[in-house]
Enzyme design. Structure first.
Site, PDB file in Angstrom:
ATOM      1  N   ASP A  66      29.632  30.464  42.207  1.00  0.00           N
ATOM      2  CA  ASP A  66      29.583  31.595  41.192  1.00  0.00           C
ATOM      3  C   ASP A  66      30.405  31.326  39.983  1.00  0.00           C
ATOM      4  OD1 ASP A  66      31.848  32.725  42.305  1.00  0.00           O
ATOM      5  OD2 ASP A  66      30.847  34.121  43.212  1.00  0.00           O
ATOM      6  N   ASP A  68      33.228  32.881  37.517  1.00  0.00           N
ATOM      7  CA  ASP A  68      34.173  34.029  37.204  1.00  0.00           C
ATOM      8  C   ASP A  68      34.765  33.346  35.787  1.00  0.00           C
ATOM      9  OD1 ASP A  68      33.950  35.155  39.682  1.00  0.00           O
ATOM     10  OD2 ASP A  68      34.613  33.388  40.263  1.00  0.00           O
ATOM     11  N   ASP A 157      45.412  33.826  43.586  1.00  0.00           N
ATOM     12  CA  ASP A 157      45.922  33.683  45.150  1.00  0.00           C
ATOM     13  C   ASP A 157      46.593  32.073  45.209  1.00  0.00           C
ATOM     14  OD1 ASP A 157      43.335  32.554  44.794  1.00  0.00           O
ATOM     15  OD2 ASP A 157      42.525  33.891  46.325  1.00  0.00           O
TER      16      ASP A 157
HETATM   17  P1  ATP Z   1      34.260  31.312  45.812  1.00  0.00           P
HETATM   18  O1  ATP Z   1      33.518  29.971  45.608  1.00  0.00           O
HETATM   19  O2  ATP Z   1      33.967  31.883  47.166  1.00  0.00           O
HETATM   20  O3  ATP Z   1      33.196  31.944  44.679  1.00  0.00           O
HETATM   21  P2  ATP Z   1      36.364  31.821  44.244  1.00  0.00           P
HETATM   22  O4  ATP Z   1      37.869  30.968  44.319  1.00  0.00           O
HETATM   23  O5  ATP Z   1      35.720  31.841  43.039  1.00  0.00           O
HETATM   24  O6  ATP Z   1      35.733  31.105  45.528  1.00  0.00           O
HETATM   25  P3  ATP Z   1      36.101  34.627  44.173  1.00  0.00           P
HETATM   26  O7  ATP Z   1      36.353  35.456  45.283  1.00  0.00           O
HETATM   27  O8  ATP Z   1      34.760  34.482  43.442  1.00  0.00           O
HETATM   28  O9  ATP Z   1      36.790  33.139  44.731  1.00  0.00           O
HETATM   29  O10 ATP Z   1      37.322  34.964  43.201  1.00  0.00           O
HETATM   30  C1  ATP Z   1      37.501  34.289  41.805  1.00  0.00           C
HETATM   31  C2  ATP Z   1      38.920  34.067  41.616  1.00  0.00           C
HETATM   32  O11 ATP Z   1      39.521  35.439  41.556  1.00  0.00           O
HETATM   33  C3  ATP Z   1      39.757  33.307  42.508  1.00  0.00           C
HETATM   34  O12 ATP Z   1      39.405  31.669  42.287  1.00  0.00           O
HETATM   35  C4  ATP Z   1      41.183  33.774  42.290  1.00  0.00           C
HETATM   36  O13 ATP Z   1      41.665  32.854  41.291  1.00  0.00           O
HETATM   37  C5  ATP Z   1      40.832  35.102  42.206  1.00  0.00           C
HETATM   38  N1  ATP Z   1      41.197  36.070  43.292  1.00  0.00           N
HETATM   39  C6  ATP Z   1      40.061  36.346  44.082  1.00  0.00           C
HETATM   40  N2  ATP Z   1      40.663  37.306  44.998  1.00  0.00           N
HETATM   41  C7  ATP Z   1      41.787  37.186  44.963  1.00  0.00           C
HETATM   42  C8  ATP Z   1      42.901  37.840  45.750  1.00  0.00           C
HETATM   43  N3  ATP Z   1      42.572  38.427  47.002  1.00  0.00           N
HETATM   44  N4  ATP Z   1      44.129  37.723  45.267  1.00  0.00           N
HETATM   45  C9  ATP Z   1      44.336  36.866  44.099  1.00  0.00           C
HETATM   46  N5  ATP Z   1      43.420  36.345  43.488  1.00  0.00           N
HETATM   47  C10 ATP Z   1      42.229  36.496  44.019  1.00  0.00           C
HETATM   48 MG    MG Z   2      33.794  32.701  42.608  1.00  0.00          MG
END
Ligand code: ATP
Ligand code: MG
Length: 461
Positions: A66, A68, A157
């Protein structure tokens, strides 16, 4: 790998800007909807960046799950810009821009909590919510302090998740040396690991998830406190952990993720019932079943096939449940069937305390289990009835799976049901007839046990 580099901390890093011609992200890699949102924010005069998994995965040559977006626009300002916008989340307020089933998540830059400024609210008559809140363990109950992009980077994170693709000039802003970590394949938490895990213990699960999914190594400082802090996961709402459990186990690398989670004592927090059956050599029925279902799930996902959370949970809990049923039937004197139903309810009630499996799924889990008992009863019209059950297919697949672990009886039963469902009506009738005859000749129906006459007791004198 440079060891010195791998143990560096993320404090006091300087911003590196990687210009358009020096990185591999092109607008072609970004979904049309995400681009629309980025451009609309940009045109309205806001900063707009693609961030998180979107940037990380494109740089790794993978298809992002996805997209963000991060911006300096507040949720209310975002809402004013997009008709198809919903503001969601209390703990972490953000905007969802909806394009049919595609959702683009837009988050306002987060700031530090010490200098908490109240977030601007739409309208003045609304009760002001605290923008930031923490519990005694240091867990962030609310994270709605807005700030600048560099503060936002520090609140993310992992370094590999804190890369910002700027729609204004197509450069990447890297505040935490994330590009280097991506190249070195290192999962490194930003800031002090213990503080960051205490703020949000789910970050421990995310470390394991990204390490397994991206085939990366969790950096030493990032890994060090996990085992000890793993029990903090008990404070996370069970509904959030259900969502996380699916991301961990049903996104293509479930088996590798499980092994890592187990190594860090994290799996044990989410799945206490299963963990009671864990052994040194990982060879208990429960462990074999978990490995089997997770590998099968990974294979299905690789083939773009649907996966069902209920089937996975039914499998992961099957042996703990049947063990419990046996115990109950011995200690309570209930029939096995009744004990089985009691055990099914008990085990599901216990599991939902840590992971809130929604009711629609627990109902299916129970159905799949109950059908396992019904499969042994094939006389008369029963076999035909069983096939009409809406969960017959899942239940049959489950029976077949069990035949990998249980004795010949189950294999024979699975074979019988395989033949039965694929046979025509004449064949089916024949098959049932054989069962009727077989049960008639081999196991004569027992007559109702006669009540034993009691010897008249001697009257107490
Ligand atoms: P995925 O491929 O699972 O979507 P993602 O890294 O994009 O991985 P998301 O859960 O979509 O993960 O979150 C988007 C972004 O928001 C992360 O890359 C990170 O920068 C931030 N983020 C998400 N969850 C947290 C958290 N619990 N603490 C700090 N930052 C977070
Ligand atoms: Mg994501």
């Amino acid at each position: 790998m440079n060891i010195e580099n791998s143990t560096r901390t993320t404090e006091d890093l300087t911003l590196q800007i990687i210009p358009r011609q020096e990185h591999g992200i092109s607008r072609r890699d970004i979904s049309e909807n995400a681009l629309k949102v980025l451009y609309r924010l940009n045109k309205a005069g806001f900063d707009a960046y693609l961030v998180g998994g979107g940037v990380r995965d494109i740089l790794l040559g993978k298809q992002p799950k996805d997209f963000d977006i991060a911006t300096n626009a507040t949720p209310e300002e975002i809402k004013d810009l997009f008709r198809n916008c919903r503001l969601i989340g209390r703990r972490f307020r953000l905007a969802h821009i909806l394009f049919g089933r595609d959702v683009i998540e837009v988050a306002t830059f987060r700031g530090h909590h010490e200098d908490a400024k109240p977030a601007p609210q739409a309208g003045n008559n609304k009760k002001q919510q605290p923008v930031s809140a923490q519990n005694q363990e240091g867990m962030l109950l609310r994270d709605n302090v807005y700030g600048s992009i560099d503060e936002d980077a520090e609140r993310r994170d992992f370094t590999v998740n804190a890369l910002y693709y700027n729609i204004d000039d197509y450069s990447i802003s890297d505040y935490t040396n994330g590009v280097q970590d991506l190249e070195d394949r290192i999962i490194r938490l930003i800031g002090d690991p213990e503080t960051r895990y205490r703020e949000d213990p789910v970050r421990m699960l995310r470390a394991a998830r990204f390490a397994a999914k991206l085939d990366m190594t969790i950096e030493e400082r990032t890994a060090a406190p996990i085992k000890e802090l793993s029990t903090l996961l008990r404070d996370i709402p069970a509904a959030r952990l259900f969502e996380e459990s699916l991301k961990l186990l049903q996104s293509g690398q479930g088996f590798a993720t499980y092994e890592l989670l187990r190594e860090y004592n994290l799996f044990q927090q989410l799945f206490p019932i299963q963990s009671e059956h864990f052994t040194e050599d990982k060879n208990s029925d429960t462990e074999k079943m978990i490995a089997y279902i997770l590998k099968a799930t990974d294979k299905r996902i690789a083939k773009d096939m649907r996966v069902n959370p209920a089937f996975m949970y039914a499998a992961m809990l099957w042996y703990p449940m049947t063990t419990r049923a046996e115990e109950i039937s011995i200690t309570s004197g209930l029939s096995y069937y009744d004990a089985f139903m009691v055990a099914a309810n008990d085990i599901l009630d216990e599991q939902v305390k840590t992971i809130a499996i929604p009711r629609r799924h627990t109902t299916t889990v129970r159905d799949i289990w109950q059908q396992q008992l019904r499969f042994t009863r094939r006389t008369g019209k029963r076999a035909f009835k069983a096939m009409e059950h809406p969960k017959f297919r899942a239940a049959y697949d489950f029976l077949e799976m069990r035949s990998n672990f249980e004795g010949d009886d189950v294999s024979e039963l699975a074979q019988w049901w395989n033949d039965f469902q694929h046979g025509d009506n004449t064949n089916r009738n024949k098959m049932v007839q054989q069962i009727n005859d077989g049960s008639g000749s081999r196991r004569p129906r027992r007559r109702k046990p006669q009540q034993r006459r009691r010897k008249p007791q001697a009257k107490p004198s």
